[in-house]
Design a protein around this motif. Structure first.
Motif, PDB file in Angstrom:
ATOM      1  N   SER A 161     -33.753 -34.067  13.001  1.00 35.12           N
ATOM      2  CA  SER A 161     -32.666 -33.551  13.831  1.00 35.12           C
ATOM      3  C   SER A 161     -31.723 -32.673  13.028  1.00 35.12           C
ATOM      4  CB  SER A 161     -31.890 -34.708  14.477  1.00 35.12           C
ATOM      5  OG  SER A 161     -31.381 -35.568  13.478  1.00 35.12           O
ATOM      6  N   ASP A 162     -31.028 -31.766  13.712  1.00 36.59           N
ATOM      7  CA  ASP A 162     -30.203 -30.755  13.049  1.00 36.59           C
ATOM      8  C   ASP A 162     -29.145 -31.357  12.132  1.00 36.59           C
ATOM      9  OD1 ASP A 162     -31.631 -28.799  14.316  1.00 36.59           O
ATOM     10  OD2 ASP A 162     -30.129 -28.423  15.888  1.00 36.59           O
ATOM     11  N   GLU A 163     -28.533 -32.480  12.551  1.00 39.86           N
ATOM     12  CA  GLU A 163     -27.443 -33.043  11.752  1.00 39.86           C
ATOM     13  C   GLU A 163     -27.927 -33.567  10.395  1.00 39.86           C
ATOM     14  OE1 GLU A 163     -28.604 -36.381  14.709  1.00 39.86           O
ATOM     15  OE2 GLU A 163     -28.356 -34.191  14.726  1.00 39.86           O
TER      16      GLU A 163
ATOM     17  N   PHE B  14     -29.876 -32.039   8.391  1.00 38.32           N
ATOM     18  CA  PHE B  14     -30.017 -30.927   7.455  1.00 38.32           C
ATOM     19  C   PHE B  14     -28.730 -30.655   6.677  1.00 38.32           C
ATOM     20  CE2 PHE B  14     -33.608 -30.182  10.160  1.00 38.32           C
ATOM     21  CZ  PHE B  14     -34.530 -29.499   9.380  1.00 38.32           C
ATOM     22  N   VAL B  15     -27.627 -31.185   7.149  1.00 37.78           N
ATOM     23  CA  VAL B  15     -26.327 -30.889   6.546  1.00 37.78           C
ATOM     24  C   VAL B  15     -26.263 -31.414   5.115  1.00 37.78           C
ATOM     25  CG1 VAL B  15     -23.832 -31.299   6.701  1.00 37.78           C
ATOM     26  CG2 VAL B  15     -25.186 -30.894   8.787  1.00 37.78           C
TER      27      VAL B  15
ATOM     28  N   SER C 217     -28.522 -34.460   1.118  1.00 40.91           N
ATOM     29  CA  SER C 217     -28.436 -34.103   2.531  1.00 40.91           C
ATOM     30  C   SER C 217     -28.156 -35.369   3.337  1.00 40.91           C
ATOM     31  CB  SER C 217     -29.743 -33.473   3.006  1.00 40.91           C
ATOM     32  OG  SER C 217     -30.766 -34.462   3.027  1.00 40.91           O
TER      33      SER C 217
ATOM     34  N   LEU D 132     -36.900 -30.902   4.471  1.00 42.75           N
ATOM     35  CA  LEU D 132     -35.934 -30.043   5.162  1.00 42.75           C
ATOM     36  C   LEU D 132     -36.468 -28.631   5.381  1.00 42.75           C
ATOM     37  CD1 LEU D 132     -32.712 -31.271   3.332  1.00 42.75           C
ATOM     38  CD2 LEU D 132     -33.487 -31.880   5.637  1.00 42.75           C
ATOM     39  N   SER D 133     -37.652 -28.366   4.839  1.00 42.22           N
ATOM     40  CA  SER D 133     -38.308 -27.068   5.063  1.00 42.22           C
ATOM     41  C   SER D 133     -39.487 -27.191   6.028  1.00 42.22           C
ATOM     42  CB  SER D 133     -38.812 -26.498   3.732  1.00 42.22           C
ATOM     43  OG  SER D 133     -37.736 -26.292   2.835  1.00 42.22           O
TER      44      SER D 133
END
Length: 248
Positions: free
Chosen positions: A24-26, A28-29, A41, A88-89
């Motif tokens: 999920s996008d969060e 990646f932070v 991360s 993350l890639s």
């Protein structure tokens, strides 16, 4: 299996459930620089949180992300996500690494999991290495690939001279980017090579899985192979890069 192994498997299964349909996008932070020197991360921290929940009763945890956590006589060395840049890639070669050192300073358990395909490797002291899958109770001795065509070279990008020498000797390799995971697959490849800074999080569990293979560990490189001649040859090449001499 012992309680610690079961708890580690459950932690891996819980992490897998979080990411099996995509990260999920969060997650990646990026947050802060972790104890291991890399930026953590939220994926790293989520995995760490899950491991701490399951493993804290067994001893003090030394995590690549947050350093020392909790207390206890046993020492648990944890890389919550091995190959987090891959994860993350969207590159399917990442996992987790856990080792437990008992109160006498002896490694008791080593567990490495590939979160991309569910492979999990378990080594208990004085017992043979086992390989299985998450969510399965079937574990067997890993198959050894005797005629493997490639090795795995971690941090190849930082060692151009050695890459050239390996190419000259026709020692083909891939550079997947997750050292504990690569060590777990050492029986499937011709060799595993790492040249760079030795960090305990990267090697505590992975090297334990290589018991019975040819293993060379120095301050700035690690070589593992089923074939002693290949391991020795690679070490010769490493030494040549340090002397500047190119003739083998």
């Amino acid at each position: 299996m012992q309680d610690f192994i079961q708890a580690t498997i459950k932690a891996n299964e819980e992490i897998y459930q979080h990411i099996k349909d995509g990260i999920s996008d969060e997650l990646f932070v990026e947050t802060t620089i972790g104890a291991g020197g890399d930026v953590s991360s939220r994926l790293d921290l989520l995995a760490e949180e899950i491991f701490v929940k399951h493993l804290a009763p067994f001893g003090v945890i030394e995590s690549e992300e947050s350093g020392m956590i909790g207390k206890g006589d046993a020492h648990i060395i944890l890389d919550p996500i091995d190959g987090s840049s891959n994860a993350l890639s969207g590159f399917p070669y990442f996992g987790t690494s856990v080792a437990l050192i008992d109160s006498n300073g002896l490694l008791k358990y080593a567990i490495v999991c590939n979160l991309a395909n569910g492979d999990i490797f378990i080594k208990e002291a004085n017992k043979e290495l086992l390989q299985g899958k998450l969510f399965s109770k079937d574990f067997t001795k890993p198959k050894e690939v005797s005629n493997a065509k490639i090795g795995l070279f971690e941090k190849a990008y930082a060692n151009a001279n050695l890459v050239a020498l390996l190419d000259r000797e026709n020692l083909k390799f891939r550079a997947p980017g997750a050292i504990a995971l690569s060590l777990a697959y050492a029986r499937s490849v011709k060799y595993v090579l790492f040249v760079g800074e030795f960090r305990i999080y990267d090697f505590a569990a992975g090297l334990a899985l290589c018991e019975g293979l040819e293993v060379i560990v120095e301050q700035d490189y690690v070589i593992v192979s089923k074939d002693k001649n290949i391991a020795n040859k690679i070490e010769e090449l490493i030494k040549l890069t340090k002397t500047g001499v190119e003739d083998v």
